[in-house]
Design an enzyme around this catalytic site. Sequence first.
Site, PDB file in Angstrom:
ATOM      1  N   GLY A 162     -16.353   7.977  11.729  1.00 37.46           N
ATOM      2  CA  GLY A 162     -16.067   9.399  11.628  1.00 37.46           C
ATOM      3  C   GLY A 162     -14.602   9.746  11.844  1.00 37.46           C
ATOM      4  O   GLY A 162     -14.247  10.902  12.035  1.00 37.46           O
ATOM      5  N   GLU A 215     -20.200  -1.899  13.365  1.00 38.95           N
ATOM      6  CA  GLU A 215     -19.542  -0.595  13.276  1.00 38.95           C
ATOM      7  C   GLU A 215     -18.498  -0.460  14.382  1.00 38.95           C
ATOM      8  O   GLU A 215     -18.834  -0.107  15.524  1.00 38.95           O
ATOM      9  CB  GLU A 215     -20.576   0.522  13.431  1.00 38.95           C
ATOM     10  CG  GLU A 215     -21.620   0.537  12.350  1.00 38.95           C
ATOM     11  CD  GLU A 215     -22.092   1.955  12.073  1.00 38.95           C
ATOM     12  OE1 GLU A 215     -21.976   2.391  10.921  1.00 38.95           O
ATOM     13  OE2 GLU A 215     -22.545   2.631  13.014  1.00 38.95           O
ATOM     14  N   ASN A 268     -26.464   7.294   7.053  1.00 38.17           N
ATOM     15  CA  ASN A 268     -26.854   7.867   8.341  1.00 38.17           C
ATOM     16  C   ASN A 268     -26.413   9.326   8.345  1.00 38.17           C
ATOM     17  O   ASN A 268     -25.227   9.610   8.416  1.00 38.17           O
ATOM     18  CB  ASN A 268     -26.151   7.084   9.466  1.00 38.17           C
ATOM     19  CG  ASN A 268     -26.315   7.767  10.814  1.00 38.17           C
ATOM     20  OD1 ASN A 268     -27.227   8.580  11.003  1.00 38.17           O
ATOM     21  ND2 ASN A 268     -25.439   7.432  11.754  1.00 38.17           N
ATOM     22  N   TRP A 269     -27.396  10.204   8.267  1.00 33.03           N
ATOM     23  CA  TRP A 269     -27.054  11.637   8.191  1.00 33.03           C
ATOM     24  C   TRP A 269     -26.737  12.264   9.541  1.00 33.03           C
ATOM     25  O   TRP A 269     -26.419  13.446   9.616  1.00 33.03           O
ATOM     26  CB  TRP A 269     -28.217  12.402   7.538  1.00 33.03           C
ATOM     27  CG  TRP A 269     -28.247  12.295   6.052  1.00 33.03           C
ATOM     28  CD1 TRP A 269     -27.397  11.582   5.248  1.00 33.03           C
ATOM     29  CD2 TRP A 269     -29.182  12.928   5.167  1.00 33.03           C
ATOM     30  NE1 TRP A 269     -27.755  11.726   3.930  1.00 33.03           N
ATOM     31  CE2 TRP A 269     -28.842  12.548   3.855  1.00 33.03           C
ATOM     32  CE3 TRP A 269     -30.276  13.764   5.359  1.00 33.03           C
ATOM     33  CZ2 TRP A 269     -29.556  12.997   2.736  1.00 33.03           C
ATOM     34  CZ3 TRP A 269     -30.990  14.204   4.263  1.00 33.03           C
ATOM     35  CH2 TRP A 269     -30.621  13.829   2.963  1.00 33.03           C
ATOM     36  N   LYS A 270     -26.894  11.478  10.611  1.00 34.25           N
ATOM     37  CA  LYS A 270     -26.628  12.014  11.965  1.00 34.25           C
ATOM     38  C   LYS A 270     -27.382  13.331  12.153  1.00 34.25           C
ATOM     39  O   LYS A 270     -28.525  13.453  11.704  1.00 34.25           O
ATOM     40  CB  LYS A 270     -25.126  12.177  12.192  1.00 34.25           C
ATOM     41  CG  LYS A 270     -24.338  10.943  11.787  1.00 34.25           C
ATOM     42  CD  LYS A 270     -22.915  10.992  12.251  1.00 34.25           C
ATOM     43  CE  LYS A 270     -22.131   9.857  11.625  1.00 34.25           C
ATOM     44  NZ  LYS A 270     -21.091   9.355  12.470  1.00 34.25           N
ATOM     45  N   GLY A 329     -21.828   7.094   7.195  1.00 35.86           N
ATOM     46  CA  GLY A 329     -22.134   8.368   7.834  1.00 35.86           C
ATOM     47  C   GLY A 329     -21.722   9.532   6.952  1.00 35.86           C
ATOM     48  O   GLY A 329     -22.427   9.921   6.014  1.00 35.86           O
ATOM     49  N   GLY A 330     -20.549  10.073   7.209  1.00 34.89           N
ATOM     50  CA  GLY A 330     -20.065  11.284   6.538  1.00 34.89           C
ATOM     51  C   GLY A 330     -20.240  11.282   5.022  1.00 34.89           C
ATOM     52  O   GLY A 330     -20.724  12.256   4.440  1.00 34.89           O
ATOM     53  N   HIS A 384     -26.918   2.846  17.610  1.00 32.65           N
ATOM     54  CA  HIS A 384     -25.704   3.425  17.028  1.00 32.65           C
ATOM     55  C   HIS A 384     -24.725   3.757  18.156  1.00 32.65           C
ATOM     56  O   HIS A 384     -25.141   4.150  19.247  1.00 32.65           O
ATOM     57  CB  HIS A 384     -26.065   4.687  16.236  1.00 32.65           C
ATOM     58  CG  HIS A 384     -24.918   5.198  15.408  1.00 32.65           C
ATOM     59  ND1 HIS A 384     -23.912   5.967  15.943  1.00 32.65           N
ATOM     60  CD2 HIS A 384     -24.620   5.025  14.099  1.00 32.65           C
ATOM     61  CE1 HIS A 384     -23.041   6.251  14.983  1.00 32.65           C
ATOM     62  NE2 HIS A 384     -23.445   5.687  13.852  1.00 32.65           N
ATOM     63  N   SER A 388     -16.235   4.882   8.281  1.00 32.03           N
ATOM     64  CA  SER A 388     -15.423   5.567   7.276  1.00 32.03           C
ATOM     65  C   SER A 388     -15.443   4.892   5.903  1.00 32.03           C
ATOM     66  O   SER A 388     -14.417   4.812   5.224  1.00 32.03           O
ATOM     67  CB  SER A 388     -13.982   5.745   7.779  1.00 32.03           C
ATOM     68  OG  SER A 388     -13.969   6.542   8.950  1.00 32.03           O
ATOM     69  N   GLU A 445     -22.967   6.213  18.736  1.00 29.97           N
ATOM     70  CA  GLU A 445     -23.087   7.573  19.293  1.00 29.97           C
ATOM     71  C   GLU A 445     -24.234   7.626  20.301  1.00 29.97           C
ATOM     72  O   GLU A 445     -24.176   8.371  21.281  1.00 29.97           O
ATOM     73  CB  GLU A 445     -23.264   8.590  18.156  1.00 29.97           C
ATOM     74  CG  GLU A 445     -21.947   8.796  17.412  1.00 29.97           C
ATOM     75  CD  GLU A 445     -22.084   9.185  15.950  1.00 29.97           C
ATOM     76  OE1 GLU A 445     -23.165   9.610  15.528  1.00 29.97           O
ATOM     77  OE2 GLU A 445     -21.078   9.044  15.224  1.00 29.97           O
TER      78      GLU A 445
HETATM   79  C1  PEP Z   1     -22.025   6.014  10.987  1.00 24.83           C
HETATM   80  O1  PEP Z   1     -22.395   7.093  11.431  1.00 24.83           O
HETATM   81  O2  PEP Z   1     -22.746   5.024  11.140  1.00 24.83           O
HETATM   82  C2  PEP Z   1     -20.735   5.935  10.299  1.00 24.83           C
HETATM   83  C3  PEP Z   1     -20.310   4.764   9.900  1.00 24.83           C
HETATM   84  O3  PEP Z   1     -20.059   7.108  10.114  1.00 24.83           O
HETATM   85  P1  PEP Z   1     -18.794   7.361   9.117  1.00 24.83           P
HETATM   86  O4  PEP Z   1     -19.113   6.680   7.827  1.00 24.83           O
HETATM   87  O5  PEP Z   1     -18.705   8.847   9.004  1.00 24.83           O
HETATM   88  O6  PEP Z   1     -17.612   6.745   9.782  1.00 24.83           O
END
Ligand code: PEP
Length: 244
Positions: free
Chosen positions: A168, A162, A4-6, A229-230, A90, A208, A92
Site C-alpha cells: 500500500g 509480502e 485482496n480487497w481489504k 491489494g489496491g 496478512h 504494490s 495488517e
Molecule cells: C496486500 O494487501 O496484500 C497488498 C499487497 O496491497 P497493495 O497491493 O496495495 O500493496
Amino acid sequence: MAGNWKMYKTPAETVAFFEKFRPLVEKSEHCEIVICPPFTNLTSAVEAVKGSPIHIGAQNIAWAKEGAFTGEISGPMLHAAGATHVIIGHSERRQYFGETDATVLKRTLSALEFGLTPIVCVGERLEEREGGRTEELLKSQFAGGIASLSEQQFAKIVIAYEPVWAIGTGKTATPEIAADAHRVIRGQVREKFGKAAADSVRILYGGSVKGDNVKSLMAQPEIDGSLVGGASLDPVSFASIVNF
Ligand code: PEP
C-alpha cells in the site's frame, strides 16, 4: 493471481465489479484467479462469479470450528458461503490485530481441515530490511508457523511473500529483491519438506503490484503469482495484472 480487497466495497459494488471484470478474464487460462472480498460480500461475490474461472476467498479464518469467539468467522461458515481460499497472516492482521506465527499456524490448520486453500503471508518490516535481518525474519516466520504442517498439509498451501514496506506504499520490491526473498523461503521449504515440495509450492509476491510492474516481477522464475491489494479494486487494472 489473487486480489485482496481489504475493507473495501459493499455487496452492490461487488456485483458491479464482477460485471466488468468477468468478461476481461473469461479466457485467462494461464493462472488461477482469486478475489478475497470482505466477509459480508462473500455470498454476492460467489453468486457473481458462477460459471466463470474466478475463485472467491476470505481474508481471515477462525481457528475453531464454532464457539464463543465474537467477531470471528469459521471454516465451515466460509465453506458454506462458497469460499475456496483464505488469506492468513496478512501483515495488517499481524500489525493491528495481534496475529502471530502461532495463530497463523492454527488458522492454517483450520482452513485445511475445512477444505479451503490457505494463502499464508510472510514478510519483513522496513526496520528488519534496513537492519539486514530480512532472511532471519523470514526463517523465523516459517519456523514458527507453517513448518509445523505435515508434508501432506504443506502440499495444499500457497505462500505469499509480502514485504510490509511495499504494501500500500507504492514502493514495489525490485524483481531481484523479491526473487531473493522467495529463494530464502523456498530454501526453508526444501530443508523442511524436501525438493519436490520446494519445486511445487507456489510463492506469490505482494506489495504494490500494478499493471506496469507485474511483467517484470513475473519474469522472475522464482515468482509464481501475485497477491494484489489496491490495484485489485478496479476491474480493468486487476484484469491487466491477470493478463500480464
Ligand atoms: C496486500 O494487501 O496484500 C497488498 C499487497 O496491497 P497493495 O497491493 O496495495 O500493496
